[in-house]
Design a protein around this motif. Structure first.
Motif, PDB file in Angstrom:
ATOM      1  N   THR A  83       1.134  -1.411  -0.347  1.00 50.11           N
ATOM      2  CA  THR A  83       0.321   0.193   0.108  1.00 50.11           C
ATOM      3  C   THR A  83       0.743   1.241   0.070  1.00 50.11           C
ATOM      4  O   THR A  83       0.519   2.682  -0.594  1.00 50.11           O
ATOM      5  N   THR A  84       1.592   1.462   0.597  1.00 47.84           N
ATOM      6  CA  THR A  84       3.208   2.422   0.383  1.00 47.84           C
ATOM      7  C   THR A  84       3.184   2.557  -1.038  1.00 47.84           C
ATOM      8  O   THR A  84       3.097   3.598  -1.235  1.00 47.84           O
ATOM      9  N   ASP A  85       3.007   1.882  -2.123  1.00 54.11           N
ATOM     10  CA  ASP A  85       3.488   2.223  -3.354  1.00 54.11           C
ATOM     11  C   ASP A  85       1.895   2.206  -3.585  1.00 54.11           C
ATOM     12  O   ASP A  85       2.142   3.910  -4.832  1.00 54.11           O
ATOM     13  N   ILE A  86       0.925   1.944  -3.937  1.00 55.56           N
ATOM     14  CA  ILE A  86      -0.162   2.561  -3.890  1.00 55.56           C
ATOM     15  C   ILE A  86      -0.513   3.963  -3.876  1.00 55.56           C
ATOM     16  O   ILE A  86      -0.732   4.550  -4.174  1.00 55.56           O
ATOM     17  N   ASP A  87       0.141   4.359  -2.473  1.00 61.24           N
ATOM     18  CA  ASP A  87      -0.458   5.744  -2.286  1.00 61.24           C
ATOM     19  C   ASP A  87       0.756   6.726  -2.445  1.00 61.24           C
ATOM     20  O   ASP A  87       0.732   7.335  -2.988  1.00 61.24           O
TER      21      ASP A  87
END
Length: 105
Positions: A83-87
């Protein structure tokens, strides 16, 4: 009829799960990533008509490069790990129009 697109960005997350043992996006956190993106865009008040739409997609035929998503109208394909990449994709591409080169495929 308007010449403006209904959504500024339309994001499709591949959710495919193959049953033959081959790699597939659905086996690598696609559902968690898609739900996270939808929730975060709503929190940032950038979800809905004239803004961003987050959708699930069946097989996008690139699972060997996945998990992945594609953003239209640009047609930019991304992979992600968590989810860090998604953010980062939300903060840079969807909010600012910047391509996230390190995640682009």
């Amino acid at each position: 009829m308007s010449d403006q697109p209904y959504y500024k960005h339309h994001v499709f997350f591949c959710m495919n799960k193959r049953d033959d043992g081959r790699n597939s996006c659905g086996d690598h956190g696609a559902e968690i990533a898609q739900k996270h993106a939808k929730k975060r865009c709503k929190e940032l008040d950038m979800y809905g008509k004239g803004e961003v739409r987050i959708n699930q997609a069946g097989c996008l035929n690139r699972c060997e490069e996945g998990p992945l998503l594609v953003i239209y109208p640009e047609g930019t394909w991304y992979t992600y790990v968590d989810t860090t990449d998604i953010d980062e994709i939300i903060d840079r591409h969807l909010a600012k129009g910047e391509i996230v080169e390190r995640l682009k495929i």
